[in-house]
Design a protein around this motif. Structure first.
Motif, short mmCIF file in Angstrom:
data_model
loop_
_atom_site.label_atom_id
_atom_site.label_comp_id
_atom_site.label_asym_id
_atom_site.label_seq_id
_atom_site.Cartn_x
_atom_site.Cartn_y
_atom_site.Cartn_z
N LYS A 52 25.25 -58.76 -22.67
CA LYS A 52 25.26 -60.17 -23.04
C LYS A 52 24.78 -61.04 -21.87
O LYS A 52 23.96 -61.95 -22.05
CB LYS A 52 26.67 -60.60 -23.45
CG LYS A 52 26.79 -62.06 -23.81
CD LYS A 52 28.21 -62.40 -24.17
CE LYS A 52 28.34 -63.89 -24.48
NZ LYS A 52 29.72 -64.25 -24.84
N HIS A 53 25.28 -60.76 -20.68
CA HIS A 53 24.88 -61.53 -19.50
C HIS A 53 23.37 -61.43 -19.26
O HIS A 53 22.72 -62.44 -19.01
CB HIS A 53 25.65 -61.05 -18.26
CG HIS A 53 25.28 -61.77 -17.02
ND1 HIS A 53 25.72 -63.05 -16.76
CD2 HIS A 53 24.47 -61.44 -15.99
CE1 HIS A 53 25.21 -63.46 -15.61
NE2 HIS A 53 24.45 -62.50 -15.11
N PRO A 58 16.72 -65.84 -18.38
CA PRO A 58 15.37 -66.08 -18.91
C PRO A 58 14.63 -64.74 -19.02
O PRO A 58 14.81 -63.85 -18.18
CB PRO A 58 14.73 -66.97 -17.86
CG PRO A 58 15.87 -67.61 -17.13
CD PRO A 58 16.98 -66.61 -17.17
N GLU A 59 13.82 -64.61 -20.03
CA GLU A 59 13.15 -63.34 -20.31
C GLU A 59 12.36 -62.82 -19.10
O GLU A 59 12.38 -61.62 -18.82
CB GLU A 59 12.23 -63.49 -21.51
CG GLU A 59 11.68 -62.19 -22.01
CD GLU A 59 10.93 -62.33 -23.32
OE1 GLU A 59 10.19 -61.38 -23.64
OE2 GLU A 59 11.07 -63.35 -24.00
N ASP A 60 11.71 -63.69 -18.37
CA ASP A 60 10.92 -63.25 -17.23
C ASP A 60 11.78 -62.85 -16.02
O ASP A 60 11.29 -62.23 -15.08
CB ASP A 60 9.89 -64.31 -16.83
CG ASP A 60 10.54 -65.63 -16.43
OD1 ASP A 60 11.59 -65.98 -17.00
OD2 ASP A 60 9.98 -66.32 -15.56
N GLU A 61 13.06 -63.17 -16.04
CA GLU A 61 13.98 -62.80 -14.95
C GLU A 61 14.66 -61.45 -15.20
O GLU A 61 15.11 -60.80 -14.26
CB GLU A 61 15.07 -63.87 -14.79
CG GLU A 61 14.58 -65.17 -14.22
CD GLU A 61 14.31 -65.06 -12.73
OE1 GLU A 61 15.15 -64.52 -12.01
OE2 GLU A 61 13.23 -65.50 -12.32
N ARG A 62 14.78 -61.04 -16.45
CA ARG A 62 15.53 -59.83 -16.80
C ARG A 62 15.02 -58.58 -16.11
O ARG A 62 15.80 -57.70 -15.76
CB ARG A 62 15.50 -59.60 -18.32
CG ARG A 62 16.29 -60.61 -19.08
CD ARG A 62 16.24 -60.31 -20.56
NE ARG A 62 16.55 -61.53 -21.28
CZ ARG A 62 16.12 -61.82 -22.49
NH1 ARG A 62 15.37 -60.96 -23.14
NH2 ARG A 62 16.46 -62.94 -23.06
N SER A 63 13.71 -58.49 -15.91
CA SER A 63 13.15 -57.28 -15.32
C SER A 63 13.56 -57.08 -13.87
O SER A 63 13.33 -56.03 -13.30
CB SER A 63 11.62 -57.29 -15.44
OG SER A 63 11.09 -58.37 -14.70
N LYS A 64 14.20 -58.07 -13.28
CA LYS A 64 14.66 -57.97 -11.89
C LYS A 64 16.02 -57.29 -11.78
O LYS A 64 16.52 -57.08 -10.68
CB LYS A 64 14.75 -59.36 -11.27
CG LYS A 64 13.41 -60.06 -11.16
CD LYS A 64 13.58 -61.44 -10.59
CE LYS A 64 12.23 -62.17 -10.55
NZ LYS A 64 12.37 -63.53 -10.06
N TYR A 65 16.63 -56.97 -12.92
CA TYR A 65 17.98 -56.42 -12.94
C TYR A 65 18.06 -55.16 -13.80
O TYR A 65 17.22 -54.93 -14.67
CB TYR A 65 18.96 -57.46 -13.49
CG TYR A 65 18.97 -58.73 -12.69
CD1 TYR A 65 19.78 -58.86 -11.57
CD2 TYR A 65 18.14 -59.79 -13.03
CE1 TYR A 65 19.77 -60.01 -10.81
CE2 TYR A 65 18.13 -60.96 -12.28
CZ TYR A 65 18.95 -61.06 -11.18
OH TYR A 65 18.93 -62.20 -10.43
N PHE A 75 20.26 -48.68 -17.19
CA PHE A 75 19.56 -49.30 -18.31
C PHE A 75 18.70 -50.43 -17.77
O PHE A 75 19.22 -51.41 -17.23
CB PHE A 75 20.56 -49.84 -19.34
CG PHE A 75 21.28 -48.77 -20.10
CD1 PHE A 75 20.81 -48.33 -21.32
CD2 PHE A 75 22.42 -48.19 -19.58
CE1 PHE A 75 21.46 -47.33 -22.02
CE2 PHE A 75 23.09 -47.19 -20.27
CZ PHE A 75 22.61 -46.76 -21.49
N GLN A 76 17.39 -50.30 -17.95
CA GLN A 76 16.43 -51.31 -17.51
C GLN A 76 16.35 -52.42 -18.56
O GLN A 76 16.87 -52.30 -19.66
CB GLN A 76 15.05 -50.66 -17.29
CG GLN A 76 15.05 -49.52 -16.31
CD GLN A 76 15.43 -49.92 -14.89
OE1 GLN A 76 15.16 -51.04 -14.47
NE2 GLN A 76 16.05 -49.02 -14.15
N ALA A 77 15.66 -53.49 -18.23
CA ALA A 77 15.61 -54.69 -19.08
C ALA A 77 15.13 -54.41 -20.50
O ALA A 77 15.69 -54.93 -21.46
CB ALA A 77 14.73 -55.75 -18.42
N LYS A 78 14.10 -53.59 -20.66
CA LYS A 78 13.58 -53.31 -22.01
C LYS A 78 14.63 -52.60 -22.86
O LYS A 78 14.79 -52.89 -24.04
CB LYS A 78 12.31 -52.47 -21.94
CG LYS A 78 11.11 -53.26 -21.49
CD LYS A 78 9.86 -52.43 -21.54
CE LYS A 78 8.66 -53.23 -21.08
NZ LYS A 78 7.42 -52.48 -21.15
#
Length: 93
Positions: A52-53, A58-65, A75-78
């Motif tokens: 959930k967090h 923002p979608e473009d920030e998710r890939s950093k975590y 588990f990667q962003a995708k």
């Protein structure tokens, strides 16, 4: 939250599906991993709460975590985005 299952009598230790209440921690992709990786988590909680967090970012920030889930699974962003779409996801809007 669940912990590692007991091996005493080793019955009923496998549960099908995604264990949304497993322990998990949120990490930056570039945190270096290594011996002290568990101490580098930015946020701890259930797997469902961390999904959930990440989805609130923002979608473009998710890939950093990524989420490090109990059982030593990352588990990667995708993958997180796909999990948030599942029918059994507890926080699905």
């Amino acid at each position: 939250m669940t912990d590692h299952p007991s091996t005493y009598n080793a019955e009923d230790t496998y549960r099908e599906g995604i264990q949304w209440d497993d322990r998990a921690s949120l990490h930056r992709v570039d945190d270096g991993g290594g011996l002290l990786d568990q101490g580098k988590g930015l946020r701890d909680g259930t797997f469902a709460d961390l999904v959930k967090h990440m989805m609130l970012l923002p979608e473009d920030e998710r890939s950093k975590y990524y989420i490090d889930k109990a059982g030593d699974r990352k588990f990667q962003a995708k993958e997180v985005t796909a999990l948030a779409q599942l029918d059994d996801y507890p926080h699905k809007a």
